[in-house]
Design an enzyme around this catalytic site. Structure first.
Site, PDB file in Angstrom:
ATOM      1  N   GLU A  38      14.443  -0.716  13.138  1.00 52.08           N
ATOM      2  CA  GLU A  38      14.448   0.374  11.959  1.00 52.08           C
ATOM      3  C   GLU A  38      15.656   1.381  12.274  1.00 52.08           C
ATOM      4  OE1 GLU A  38      12.923   1.501   9.209  1.00 52.08           O
ATOM      5  OE2 GLU A  38      14.042   3.110   9.623  1.00 52.08           O
ATOM      6  N   SER A  44       6.303   2.946   9.959  1.00 51.45           N
ATOM      7  CA  SER A  44       5.009   2.962   9.017  1.00 51.45           C
ATOM      8  C   SER A  44       4.522   4.252   8.487  1.00 51.45           C
ATOM      9  CB  SER A  44       4.048   2.260  10.008  1.00 51.45           C
ATOM     10  OG  SER A  44       4.146   1.180  10.522  1.00 51.45           O
ATOM     11  N   CYS A  48       4.883   7.725   0.096  1.00 52.92           N
ATOM     12  CA  CYS A  48       4.097   7.960  -1.250  1.00 52.92           C
ATOM     13  C   CYS A  48       3.459   9.565  -1.041  1.00 52.92           C
ATOM     14  CB  CYS A  48       3.105   7.223  -1.529  1.00 52.92           C
ATOM     15  SG  CYS A  48       3.417   5.412  -1.535  1.00 52.92           S
ATOM     16  N   ARG A  75       0.834  -2.486  20.587  1.00 52.70           N
ATOM     17  CA  ARG A  75       0.338  -3.747  20.242  1.00 52.70           C
ATOM     18  C   ARG A  75       1.213  -5.041  20.203  1.00 52.70           C
ATOM     19  NH1 ARG A  75      -3.817  -2.029  15.818  1.00 52.70           N
ATOM     20  NH2 ARG A  75      -4.145   0.184  16.683  1.00 52.70           N
ATOM     21  N   VAL A  85      20.382  -2.852  11.511  1.00 51.44           N
ATOM     22  CA  VAL A  85      20.894  -4.456  11.436  1.00 51.44           C
ATOM     23  C   VAL A  85      22.317  -4.474  10.348  1.00 51.44           C
ATOM     24  CG1 VAL A  85      20.561  -6.922  10.755  1.00 51.44           C
ATOM     25  CG2 VAL A  85      18.863  -5.800  12.011  1.00 51.44           C
ATOM     26  N   ASP A 313      10.247  -3.494  -1.438  1.00 54.79           N
ATOM     27  CA  ASP A 313      11.083  -2.628  -2.574  1.00 54.79           C
ATOM     28  C   ASP A 313      12.454  -3.589  -2.386  1.00 54.79           C
ATOM     29  OD1 ASP A 313       9.268  -0.752  -2.816  1.00 54.79           O
ATOM     30  OD2 ASP A 313      10.496   0.770  -2.442  1.00 54.79           O
ATOM     31  N   ASN A 335       2.883  -3.544   1.041  1.00 60.41           N
ATOM     32  CA  ASN A 335       1.951  -4.003   1.944  1.00 60.41           C
ATOM     33  C   ASN A 335       1.316  -5.399   1.978  1.00 60.41           C
ATOM     34  OD1 ASN A 335       1.222  -1.336   3.684  1.00 60.41           O
ATOM     35  ND2 ASN A 335       1.680  -0.513   1.705  1.00 60.41           N
ATOM     36  N   TRP A 464     -19.752   4.592 -24.499  1.00 59.69           N
ATOM     37  CA  TRP A 464     -18.765   3.816 -24.447  1.00 59.69           C
ATOM     38  C   TRP A 464     -17.268   4.112 -23.782  1.00 59.69           C
ATOM     39  CZ3 TRP A 464     -18.526  -1.173 -26.631  1.00 59.69           C
ATOM     40  CH2 TRP A 464     -19.642  -1.155 -27.690  1.00 59.69           C
ATOM     41  N   ARG A 472     -12.433  -1.888 -28.490  1.00 57.31           N
ATOM     42  CA  ARG A 472     -12.889  -2.100 -29.817  1.00 57.31           C
ATOM     43  C   ARG A 472     -11.907  -2.070 -30.986  1.00 57.31           C
ATOM     44  NH1 ARG A 472     -18.154   1.083 -29.903  1.00 57.31           N
ATOM     45  NH2 ARG A 472     -18.148   0.765 -32.172  1.00 57.31           N
TER      46      ARG A 472
END
Ligand SMILES: Cc1cc2nc3c(=O)[nH]c(=O)nc-3n(C[C@H](O)[C@H](O)[C@H](O)COP(=O)(O)OP(=O)(O)OC[C@H]3O[C@@H](n4cnc5c(N)ncnc54)[C@H](O)[C@@H]3O)c2cc1C
Length: 482
Positions: A38, A44, A48, A75, A85, A313, A335, A464, A472
Site C-alpha cells: 500500500e 482498510s 465513504c 492476522r 508497486v 474500483d 468488498n 401501498w 402499479r
C-alpha cells in the site's frame, strides 16, 4: 518453513485487504504467504465516510479505519505500507516495489517480489482536468484519508480568527459574514461534500457543467435535487464549465472561474468523478475495457490470465440489465470482489455475478437513490420502455413525520420487466430503492412487483408502499402501450 505459495496484493484498501483477509482465513501461513503493498499511510479505511467526518457526524478520523496495518499483520498478512508497486512482470511472475518515506514520492529502495497469485486492487484516481490553478493550494480532492485531513486542516486554518479566509462583507442586517466554499462537480461526492461544508458554516456554491446535478439520475429527477439544494441555502449553478482557478499573490486559490462568471472561494473542493487506476495493468498489457477498467471473468480473474485477479474500483463490472460492462466505482462492489478473489485463491469457488447499478446518497435531509437503467442508458442498448413517476409519502399520510417522495420507474414495453427505479425524497426514501434492486435482480415484471408482500404499518409506510404505487402505475402504462 516457507509457505508453499505466495499471494501478492497491490492496494491496501477495500478490495485488496478483503481478498487478503479472506484467503488468510482459508489457508494457513504454511500453505499461503500473503504480502500486500500500500503506497499510502492507511489500510482498510472507509473513503465513504469522509464527507461525514468533514461534516462533523464522525468526530475521529480513526473511526473510519476498519483495520489498521498492525491488526492485519497480527492476522498473518505481511502488509507493507508506504510502498508503491511500480512495475508488473507477468512473464516472470513478480512485481517491483519501491519504498516511500511518508509523504515522499521518490525513493531508491526498490525490490522485486515473486508471486503465485497477484491481486490488483489499485482503486481509482480522481479526475483532475488540466485547468490553470487546479493544483493550487486551497484546491482539495477527497479521495483518501490524507485528502480529508488536508481539507479539515485547511478549513480550520481558514476559519480561525485572523486566518487565511476572506469573509464576505456583512449582510444588510449586520449578519455574521461567512466563508465561501466552491464545490466543482455535483455528483454524489460533490453533493455530500456540499452538505459537509454547509455544516461547517460555509456559504456553498456548487458548479456543474451538466444541465442538472446528479447525472446518475434522469434530468427530471436531478431537477428535484437541484431545487432542494437551492432550498437548503446552497447556490447550485448548472451548465457551468469551469475554465480555471484564480490564485492570489500567495499562490492560493481565490476563485473558481467559469465561462460566464467568477465565484470567490476560500476553499475549493473537486468532486469530478474518478477513473480506474490501471496504469500498471496497462503497461503490462492486461485487458482493459472502454472506461480503462480491467476486464475480468466472473471469478474476478483478469481475462486470459490464470493467476492474476482484480477487483474494486480498478475493474469494470457486468451490468446485469444492459448486459454491458461498466465502471461503477463503489465500496459495496469492492468488498464483494475482494471476498470472491480471496475465496478463489484460498481454494474455494466463488463468482461475482454482476450488478444492477444501485446507489444511494443524501444531501442534508434529501435522500437520492437509483437502481437499474436511466432512460438514456436503456435507449443506448436499444430497449423500448415506458416511464412513470409516482408521488407518495414515506408513512401513512395521517401519521406524524410523513414526508413526500417521488418514485420514477422504467419498465420494458411488451414484457413489463422492470428496468430501473429512481427515488428522491426525505427520510425513508433512499433505502426503498433496495426493493427495486431485488426485483431487478430477480428479473421481475412491474406487475409481479405490485403484489410483493412488503411490511406495512402507518409509521413505516402507506398501505401501498411508494415503490408499489409506482409499480402499479408502470403496470398500467405497459398495458396501455401494448
Ligand atoms: C468521498 C467518497 C465517498 C464515497 N462514498 C461511497 C458510498 O457512500 N458508497 C459506496 O459504495 N462507495 C463510496 N465511495 C467509493 C468507495 O470508497 C470505493 O469504491 C472503494 O474505496 C474502492 O475500494 P478499492 O479497494 O477498489 O480502491 P481504493 O479504496 O481506492 O484503494 C486502492 C488502494 O490502492 C493503493 N494503490 C494504488 N496503486 C498502488 C500501487 N501501485 N502500489 C501500492 N498501492 C497502490 C491506493 O493508495 C489505495 O489505498 C466513496 C468514495 C469517496 C472518495
Amino acid at each position: 518453513m516457507a509457505a508453499a505459495r505466495r499471494m501478492v496484493v497491490v492496494g491496501g484498501d477495500a478490495a485488496g485487504m478483503t481478498a487478503a483477509s479472506q484467503a488468510r482465513r482459508l489457508l494457513g501461513p504454511d500453505e499461503l504467504e500473503v504480502v500486500a503493498f500500500e503506497r499510502g499511510a492507511f489500510s482498510s479505511y472507509s473513503a465513504c465516510g469522509i464527507p461525514y467526518w468533514i461534516g462533523g457526524d464522525v468526530s475521529d478520523r480513526d473511526d473510519l479505519i476498519a483495520r489498521t496495518p498492525g491488526k492485519h499483520r497480527e492476522r498473518g498478512i505481511d502488509l507493507r505500507m508506504h510502498t508503491e508497486v511500480t512495475r508488473l512482470d507477468t512473464d516472470r511472475r513478480r512485481v517491483l516495489a519501491r519504498e516511500l518515506a511518508p509523504g515522499e514520492r521518490q525513493s531508491t529502495t526498490e525490490y522485486w517480489t515473486d508471486y503465485d497469485h497477484l491481486v490488483l486492487a489499485t482503486g481509482a484516481r480522481p479526475v483532475r482536468p488540466p485547468l490553470p490553478g487546479v493544483d493550487a493550494e486551497g484546491v482539495h480532492g477527497v479521495q483518501s484519508l490524507e485528502d480529508g485531513q488536508n481539507l479539515l486542516d485547511a478549513i480550520d486554518r481558514t476559519a480561525a480568527p485572523g486566518g487565511e479566509g476572506k469573509r464576505s462583507p456583512a449582510g444588510p442586517q449586520g449578519a455574521e459574514p461567512r466563508l465561501k466554499a466552491v464545490v466543482v462537480g455535483a455528483g454524489y461526492i460533490g453533493v455530500e461534500m456540499a452538505e459537509a461544508l454547509v455544516r461547517r458554516e460555509f456559504e456553498v456554491t456548487v458548479l456543474d457543467r451538466s444541465p442538472q446535478p446528479m447525472t446518475t439520475l434522469d434530468p427530471d429527477m436531478g431537477e428535484l435535487v437541484h431545487e432542494s439544494m437551492c432550498g437548503m441555502g446552497m447556490e447550485v449553478v448548472t451548465g457551468a464549465a469551469v475554465t480555471g482557478i484564480e490564485t492570489g499573490d500567495d499562490g492560493r486559490a481565490r476563485a473558481v472561474v467559469t465561462k460566464e462568471s467568477t465565484y470567490p472561494a476560500d476553499v475549493v473542493v473537486l468532486g469530478l468523478g474518478v477513473a480506474p487506476e490501471t496504469s500498471l495493468a496497462q503497461e503490462a498489457g492486461l485487458p482493459l475495457g472502454g472506461s480503462g477498467g480491467l476486464l475480468t471473468d466472473l471469478a474476478m480473474r483478469v481475462r486470459g490470465q490464470e493467476n492474476i485477479w482484480a477487483g474494486g474500483d480498478c475493474v469494470e463490472v457486468l451490468d446485469l440489465i444492459s448486459g454491458r460492462t461498466r465502471h461503477i466505482p463503489l465500496g459495496t462492489h469492492a468488498n464483494k470482489h475482494g471476498q470472491v478473489i480471496g475465496a478463489n485463491i484460498g481454494g474455494g469457488y466463488a463468482t461475482f455475478p454482476g450488478v444492477v447499478g444501485t446507489a444511494v446518497s443524501k444531501v442534508c435531509d434529501l435522500e437520492i437513490a437509483r437502481t437499474g437503467l436511466l432512460e438514456a442508458q436503456a435507449r443506448e442498448v436499444g430497449l423500448r420502455f415506458v416511464t412513470v413517476t409516482a408521488e407518495a409519502t414515506s408513512r401513512a399520510g395521517y401519521f406524524p413525520g410523513s414526508r413526500p417522495m417521488r418514485v420514477k420507474m422504467l419498465a420494458e414495453r411488451g414484457t413489463g420487466r422492470l428496468l430501473g427505479t429512481q427515488i428522491v425524497g426525505r427520510e425513508g426514501a433512499g433505502k426503498r430503492v433496495d426493493i427495486a434492486a431485488v426485483a431487478l435482480t430477480a428479473g421481475m415484471t412491474v406487475e409481479q412487483m405490485t403484489y410483493l408482500d412488503l411490511g406495512y404499518a402507518p409509521p413505516f409506510s402507506p398501505v401501498w408502499d411508494p415503490v408499489l404505487v409506482a409499480a402499479r402505475k408502470a403496470t398500467a402504462a405497459v398495458k396501455s402501450a401494448g
